[in-house]
Motif scaffolding. Structure first.
Motif: not given
Length: 995
Positions: A243-252, A886-891, A909-911, A927-937
């Motif tokens: 159900p995500v809409g067209h406009q979303h948080d840029p950090l999503e 946005g990048l995945d798996d930079t760990g 955005v870092l996942t 960097v002013e806006r940051l998203a951190l997506f991980d199982q253990k932040p």
């Protein structure tokens, strides 16, 4: 902590001393409690070197036992004062001095440490040292005694008997003792008898589960012709919508909502998978279970390898208690459940597992709240478990499990690519089964017939597509174009024609089979069940036979015949009977309701979603009088029961899909009821309203100007979901409305129609979203040039088979698609699209041709997701205009210093990142806006790496320590999957959103 470590060492020393003492006395056949270990060593070991070997053995045992005990003591008894810890340990060592570990005593207890512990407690229950303990120290005493008995037995059982002359050789051969004690599990509440057999049972369970589920049943072929087609080979990856809409948080994460189902499941960890009958829900769960059992996940699900899957079919518990964890194994693979070590499922769930719950819609509506409570309790007890729950949309809306942090997704119909793949695999499997037909010719014939629009619509469902394959293989006639006709012909083929063509004699005529199957289907439906015990099926069949004077065969033989030859009834596990698909049960139950004139019963249950399809198909079976009675009854109930009015009116309108003949007055009443349902109030009403189909179109307004934004957008959505060409003139009128939400719904609807005609009649003069167009199907791309107001083009779709097929697209500004997690993605084709400003490519194994990005001078947004960890980011040095990344798996990277070459970067955005990588990164103040997506932040290094981050999104936050964030100039903090983290440590001026 120091007191507990000392306690562990003291217990380890006691175990080692007493075990060695009893071992040295073993050859004498008697135990002298007064003899010390030193005295025994002097008697048995003449020289100091031999005694040193014994000392080394004792030291090793002491250390190993202490290392086993210390972590558990610290986790359970950290609050106990040191003096009480010491008192409890002294009480245990006092008891150990008196324990009899002779062979006779051990055999009396079956060498069972629990039995030994019980004997010790009974023997020393009144000892003064025990009585003197403080009450709160007793649990430590009990635990320490249990563990000491366990390790004593383990050591004594392992150390062999010996003759004095051979003692030195025995001591030299005891190198395996360390492995033995390292593997000896500590008994706990979750492991009352240890975990000695956990690994062995785990392997047995996973093998059995994979073998049980790794088979795809091809609907349309009877049991004796089913090929051994592995599910994991035939599995098709479908797409889901959110159900995500067209406009979303840029950090999503920057995907809008359409994605491969594996991506959605892997990203969320808790997924409510909604889909209509035959959409592939159960097949997906079985594929997840089999792949997890073999540890063969790739891509976004790679992190699920090593987790144990449990499959729970809710239909089995529709009339009884929902399963406790210890019942999961018996439910999945009953044959080995008796081998399961006590507490094994609980231990697995605590460390992380996969729970696959199938069929919320197969539980009566009154019990679904109980299902939700059951899930909540399980997840409260085992929060690390990954969960996928399936349901038909009518049984669970998108918010049904939102409080439990589930993400709801809907299985989309199969697109043309999926349909072609499905057809190929079905016919390959049929050929491998040795079907006596020209399979290749049948395959080509079906592809040609699917050019007909109605057949294309049917083929979008995996279930109906399988029926079309089977019918086409059996007959050369034209295929049916309606659901009711398709079900009727499929049943005729399964019940009679295939056996007749093979000359197989039947115990029952086709009509007689249908009578018995109808009766079973109706009984199941009345009971709100989709399966029953074999004995119950036999009892129902026996009760029906007196009404069938021409059937004389034995009931047991008849049931066996139906299970083996009908192709409709089956025995999926020994002792349980169900229909091969719930749709057949609904179709046959509807037929029985009409034959026996159970219209009042249908009306009484019509408000229940589990009865919806049965009611709709009953109208298809009914005479004109019966259909009118049923539909009138629905509308009468709607007028009297406000609570169910909307659902009943929608159902009455949906019945017109299948009805052949109905009273004109009743038809008029349905039209009047529909007027009360339109326009829809918002998007939540569109799916249910769209089930009415093309009949709804004449009731929709021709002008949207008087409607609110929400009603206007929902009206367009309903019209497009019909997919009917009659909607095009209506949509053409809507296309003049410049509101953004209206234009977005018009763009989304393009994929449901013939693309050239839609472009010419609907979108050619539409203002679009201020000139911006989003294309979600590659079949629409050739016609974008016909849109006169196009200024900016975004393509969000599956990648083409050949990227050259994208052609010379005008104004291509934005491209997003999902790749294959098992294949590399070559980006060199991007050189043909130098005007790209936004590029997002997800689900690749890894990328090649990254240097091509340097040839995209306007690139400002870039999202790249690969299943392989990034080795370096040097390619970013040539994309200086990047504003969003946005990048995945930079760990695994040493740092993110490559980002310093991106002076315009403001959003990141870092996942799957790592705290070590962030800590080693030189500050990135841009960097002013940051998203951190991980199982253990990991948040400690965030203020150092991003000192000016003012907007931060964390998922999942859980109970993470948020105190490092106080050092940031945070204006807004978004916390997802919040679980009680301390918010008082944050700046009170920070705006906090918990979602």
């Amino acid at each position: 902590m120091a007191g507990l470590e000392a306690a562990a060492l003291k217990l380890g020393g006691s175990v080692a001393q007493y075990a060695a003492r009893f071992w040295l006395q073993r050859r004498k056949g008697r135990f002298e409690r007064s003899a010390s270990l030193a005295e025994l060593a002097e008697q048995e070991l003449g020289g100091p070197l031999k005694r040193r070997n014994l000392d080394n053995l004792v030291d090793r045992v002491e250390t190993l036992v202490a290392e086993q005990l210390a972590p558990v003591l610290e986790s359970r008894f950290a609050a106990l004062p040191d003096n009480e810890v010491e008192a409890a340990v002294l009480a245990v060592t006092d008891v150990l001095r008196q324990v009899d570990l002779s062979d006779e005593a051990l055999l009396a207890d079956d060498a069972d440490p629990e039995a030994l512990a019980r004997r010790v407690r009974a023997q020393f229950a009144d000892r003064p040292a025990r009585v003197a303990l403080a009450e709160r120290a007793w649990p430590l005493y009990e635990f320490a005694l249990d563990q000491s008995c366990r390790h004593l037995v383990q050591v004594v059982r392992y150390l062999p008997a010996f003759q004095p002359a051979a003692l030195a050789e025995v001591l030299a051969r005891l190198s395996r003792l360390e492995d033995l004690l390292t593997q000896a599990p500590v008994t706990t509440l979750l492991a009352p008898r240890g975990t000695d057999h956990d690994t062995e049972f785990r392997q047995t369970y996973l093998r059995a589960l994979a073998k049980s589920l790794d088979r795809l049943e091809l609907l349309g072929l009877p049991a004796d012709e089913q090929p051994r087609l592995p599910l994991t080979v035939a599995y098709l990856s479908l797409r889901v919508s959110t159900p995500v809409g067209h406009q979303h948080d840029p950090l999503e994460e920057p995907w809008r909502g359409e994605m491969p189902v594996e991506w959605a499941v892997g990203r969320t960890g808790r997924t409510l998978l909604r889909g209509e009958a035959g959409s592939g829900k159960t097949t997906l769960l079985h594929w997840l279970a089999v792949t997890a059992s073999r540890g063969e996940f790739g891509g976004e699900l790679r992190g699920w390898n090593g987790l144990v899957p449990f499959v729970v079919r809710l239909r089995t518990f529709a009339g009884g208690d929902l399963p406790a964890p210890e019942e999961f194994v018996a439910h999945g693979v009953r044959a080995i459940s008796g081998l399961m070590p006590p507490g094994w499922v609980h231990r697995v769930l605590h460390t992380g597992a996969i729970l696959l719950v199938d069929g919320v819609d197969e539980v009566p509506a009154a019990r679904r709240r109980e299902v939700k409570a059951w899930l909540r309790q399980l997840l409260d007890a085992f929060p690390e478990v990954k969960v996928v729950v399936t349901a038909r949309p009518a049984a669970a809306d998108q918010g049904w499990l939102s409080e439990e942090d589930f993400t709801a997704v809907v299985l989309d119909p199969m697109g043309p690519t999926n349909v072609r793949a499905f057809l190929q695999r079905w016919h390959d499997a049929a050929e491998s089964a040795g079907v006596r037909a020209d399979v290749a010719t049948a395959h080509r014939r079906l592809i040609a017939q699917l050019e007909r629009p109605h057949l294309r619509e049917l083929a979008a469902s995996p279930l109906l597509c399988a029926m079309l394959c089977a019918l086409n293989l059996a007959h050369r006639a034209s295929l049916p174009t309606s659901r009711m006709d398709l079900y009727a012909k499929a049943l005729a083929m399964l019940l009679h024609l295939r056996d007749a063509e093979r000359g197989i004699s039947a115990l029952l005529a086709d009509a007689e089979k249908r009578v018995l199957l109808r009766d079973l289907a109706w009984r199941l439906t009345l009971a709100n069940r989709v399966e029953l015990a074999r004995d119950d099926a036999l009892r129902h069949l026996t009760a029906k036979l007196p009404a069938m004077p021409n059937v004389t065969a034995d009931p047991e033989a008849l049931l066996t015949h139906l299970l083996e030859r009908s192709g409709v009834l089956r025995e999926p596990v020994p002792g349980r009977v169900d229909f091969v698909h719930r749709t057949f049960q609904e179709y046959l139950a509807a037929d029985e309701a009409v034959q026996q004139h159970h219209v009042p019963t249908l009306l009484a249950h019509a408000h229940l979603d589990t009865w919806r399809e049965t009611v709709v198909m009953a109208c298809g079976h009914a005479t004109a009088r019966q259909a009118s009675e049923l539909v009138d009854g629905l509308l009468d109930r709607a007028a009297e029961e406000r609570r169910h009015a909307r659902r009943l009116r929608l159902l009455a309108a949906a019945c017109l899909e299948t009805v052949q003949d109905i009273d004109p007055a009743t038809h008029t009443r349905v039209d009047e009821a529909l007027r009360k349902l339109v326009p829809p109030r918002d998007s939540r009403e569109t799916s249910s309203l769209a089930t009415v189909g093309h009949r709804l179109l004449k009731h929709l307004p021709t002008d949207l100007s008087e409607l609110s934004d929400a009603k206007a957008a929902a009206t367009v959505r309903v019209a497009t979901l019909t997919g009917d060409a009659a909607a095009l003139p209506l949509l053409a009128g809507y296309a003049r409305d410049p509101r953004v939400e209206v234009q977005r719904q018009l763009q989304d609807g393009w994929q449901f129609f013939e693309p050239e005609r839609y472009a010419d009649e609907v979108l050619a003069d539409a203002p679009l979203c201020q000139g911006w167009l989003i294309v979600r199907s590659l079949k629409c791309l050739p016609y974008v040039r016909r849109l006169r107001h196009l200024k900016e083009l975004s393509v969000y779709a599956d990648p083409p088979e050949d990227f050259r097929d994208l052609g010379d697209l005008p104004k291509l500004d934005d491209l997003m698609f999902f790749g294959n997690p098992d294949r590399p993605m070559d980006l060199r084709w991007l050189r043909d699209h130098p005007r790209l400003r936004r590029l997002r490519v997800y689900r690749a194994h890894h990328f090649t041709g990254l240097a091509t990005l340097a040839g995209l001078p306007d690139l400002v947004e870039l999202g790249l997701s690969q299943t392989e960890p990034w080795g370096e980011l040097d390619f970013l040095r040539h994309t200086p205009r990047l504003f969003w990344l946005g990048l995945d798996d930079t760990g695994t990277l040493p740092d993110l210093d490559a980002l310093h070459d991106l002076p315009e970067l403001r959003m990141l955005v870092l996942t799957k990142y790592s705290g070590a990588c962030l800590a080693a990164t030189r500050p990135l103040p841009e960097v002013e806006r940051l998203a951190l997506f991980d199982q253990k932040p990991e948040l400690a290094a965030v203020p150092t790496a991003f000192p000016r981050a003012a907007y931060l999104n964390i998922r999942p936050v859980g109970q993470a320590d948020l105190s490092p964030l106080r050092a940031l100039p945070l204006k807004e903090l978004i916390l997802q999957n919040y679980d009680g983290a301390d918010l008082s440590v944050l700046d009170p001026n920070t705006r906090i959103m918990i979602i």
